[in-house]
Design a protein around this motif. Structure first.
Motif, PDB file in Angstrom:
ATOM      1  N   CYS A   3       0.841  -1.193   0.000  1.00 23.36           N
ATOM      2  CA  CYS A   3       0.000   0.000   0.000  1.00 23.36           C
ATOM      3  C   CYS A   3       0.876   1.242   0.000  1.00 23.36           C
ATOM      4  CB  CYS A   3      -0.903  -0.024   1.236  1.00 23.36           C
ATOM      5  SG  CYS A   3      -1.890   1.463   1.472  1.00 23.36           S
ATOM      6  N   ASN A   9       0.361  -3.154   4.445  1.00 20.47           N
ATOM      7  CA  ASN A   9      -0.534  -4.163   3.887  1.00 20.47           C
ATOM      8  C   ASN A   9      -0.374  -4.284   2.375  1.00 20.47           C
ATOM      9  OD1 ASN A   9      -1.696  -4.567   6.447  1.00 20.47           O
ATOM     10  ND2 ASN A   9      -3.093  -2.857   6.112  1.00 20.47           N
ATOM     11  N   GLN A  10      -0.854  -5.424   1.859  1.00 22.22           N
ATOM     12  CA  GLN A  10      -0.839  -5.659   0.421  1.00 22.22           C
ATOM     13  C   GLN A  10      -1.852  -4.726  -0.251  1.00 22.22           C
ATOM     14  OE1 GLN A  10       1.268  -7.801  -0.993  1.00 22.22           O
ATOM     15  NE2 GLN A  10       0.524  -7.544  -3.063  1.00 22.22           N
ATOM     16  N   ALA A  11      -1.467  -4.088  -1.347  1.00 23.45           N
ATOM     17  CA  ALA A  11      -2.371  -3.194  -2.081  1.00 23.45           C
ATOM     18  C   ALA A  11      -3.365  -4.046  -2.861  1.00 23.45           C
ATOM     19  CB  ALA A  11      -1.593  -2.294  -3.024  1.00 23.45           C
ATOM     20  N   THR A  12      -4.640  -3.867  -2.563  1.00 21.48           N
ATOM     21  CA  THR A  12      -5.704  -4.626  -3.247  1.00 21.48           C
ATOM     22  C   THR A  12      -6.622  -3.724  -4.057  1.00 21.48           C
ATOM     23  OG1 THR A  12      -7.082  -4.509  -1.277  1.00 21.48           O
ATOM     24  CG2 THR A  12      -5.717  -6.479  -1.535  1.00 21.48           C
ATOM     25  N   VAL A  13      -6.507  -2.420  -3.846  1.00 21.86           N
ATOM     26  CA  VAL A  13      -7.320  -1.456  -4.576  1.00 21.86           C
ATOM     27  C   VAL A  13      -6.393  -0.652  -5.467  1.00 21.86           C
ATOM     28  CG1 VAL A  13      -8.896   0.497  -4.398  1.00 21.86           C
ATOM     29  CG2 VAL A  13      -8.996  -1.330  -2.698  1.00 21.86           C
ATOM     30  N   HIS A  14      -6.645  -0.727  -6.763  1.00 18.93           N
ATOM     31  CA  HIS A  14      -5.808  -0.022  -7.737  1.00 18.93           C
ATOM     32  C   HIS A  14      -6.708   0.917  -8.521  1.00 18.93           C
ATOM     33  CE1 HIS A  14      -2.719  -3.014  -6.837  1.00 18.93           C
ATOM     34  NE2 HIS A  14      -3.696  -3.911  -6.935  1.00 18.93           N
ATOM     35  N   HIS A  27      -2.352   2.877  -5.452  1.00 18.04           N
ATOM     36  CA  HIS A  27      -2.364   1.470  -5.067  1.00 18.04           C
ATOM     37  C   HIS A  27      -2.456   1.437  -3.547  1.00 18.04           C
ATOM     38  CE1 HIS A  27      -1.108   0.532  -9.159  1.00 18.04           C
ATOM     39  NE2 HIS A  27      -0.208   1.501  -9.025  1.00 18.04           N
ATOM     40  N   CYS A  29      -4.238  -0.432   0.198  1.00 17.98           N
ATOM     41  CA  CYS A  29      -4.891  -1.574   0.826  1.00 17.98           C
ATOM     42  C   CYS A  29      -6.355  -1.189   1.057  1.00 17.98           C
ATOM     43  CB  CYS A  29      -4.209  -1.950   2.142  1.00 17.98           C
ATOM     44  SG  CYS A  29      -4.343  -0.709   3.440  1.00 17.98           S
ATOM     45  N   GLU A  30      -7.184  -2.168   1.382  1.00 20.01           N
ATOM     46  CA  GLU A  30      -8.611  -1.902   1.544  1.00 20.01           C
ATOM     47  C   GLU A  30      -8.886  -0.915   2.681  1.00 20.01           C
ATOM     48  OE1 GLU A  30     -12.846  -4.271   2.064  1.00 20.01           O
ATOM     49  OE2 GLU A  30     -11.015  -5.417   1.698  1.00 20.01           O
ATOM     50  N   THR A  43     -19.703  -2.203   0.236  1.00 23.41           N
ATOM     51  CA  THR A  43     -19.357  -3.610   0.128  1.00 23.41           C
ATOM     52  C   THR A  43     -20.517  -4.533   0.457  1.00 23.41           C
ATOM     53  OG1 THR A  43     -18.527  -3.590   2.388  1.00 23.41           O
ATOM     54  CG2 THR A  43     -16.928  -3.216   0.622  1.00 23.41           C
TER      55      THR A  43
END
Length: 174
Positions: A3, A9-14, A27, A29-30, A43
């Motif tokens: 992120c 955290n891992q970026a999950t929203v691009h 980029h 994370c949620e 959501t």
């Protein structure tokens, strides 16, 4: 990819924004994306809301509010307007009560209003025979239009035999 905001955290929203031919990529994370004002997350997916949206869009013409309010299930008293809001039936009789409004929806979702998918094994013979009869009727129409009368007579006889077998089978099951 991590992120860009928190770096943990891992970026999950691009997200890619293009404004005046200038590209800006984000980029996140949620969690950081939810905190950001750039994104609007909803959501909560509800099948009821999805079906209600399909119901609203399945009509060819304008819907008169009086007609929708007046339509209710004979057995449970569920109003059609309430069904449109919730996407839930009150009882099994609601299918029959709201049939005129539901058939266009089924056609829109499935492309037709009769079942043409997989069939349980017990009912397979009966359904298979009915499908064969329908296929043979189409061939019969084609043969008649091409003036192939001998072939048409054979198809007619085959259809009659299949229909007799269906009738005999239903009498045995009664």
């Amino acid at each position: 990819m991590l992120c860009e905001e928190c770096g943990k955290n891992q970026a999950t929203v691009h997200m890619k924004k293009i404004i005046n031919n200038h590209v800006n990529e984000s980029h996140l994370c949620e969690e950081c994306a939810k905190k950001s004002n750039s994104f609007n997350f909803d959501t909560s997916f509800s099948i009821q809301n999805f079906l209600a949206g399909l119901l609203d869009s399945s009509y060819d013409g304008p819907v008169k509010i009086e007609q929708v309010k007046a339509l209710t299930c004979d057995k449970c008293g569920l109003a059609y307007g309430k069904f449109r809001q919730t996407g839930k039936f009150g009882c099994s009789n609601c299918y029959d009560s709201f049939r005129d409004k539901l058939v266009p929806l089924f056609r829109k979702i499935h492309g037709h209003d009769i079942h043409v998918g997989k069939v349980p094994k017990k009912a397979g013979i009966l359904v298979g025979t009915k499908r064969t009869i329908e296929k043979l009727k189409k061939e019969l129409d084609s043969a008649v239009s091409k003036e192939e009368f001998e072939k048409a007579a054979q198809l007619r006889d085959e259809i009659k035999n299949l229909q007799l077998n269906l009738e005999r089978g239903s009498e045995e099951n009664d």
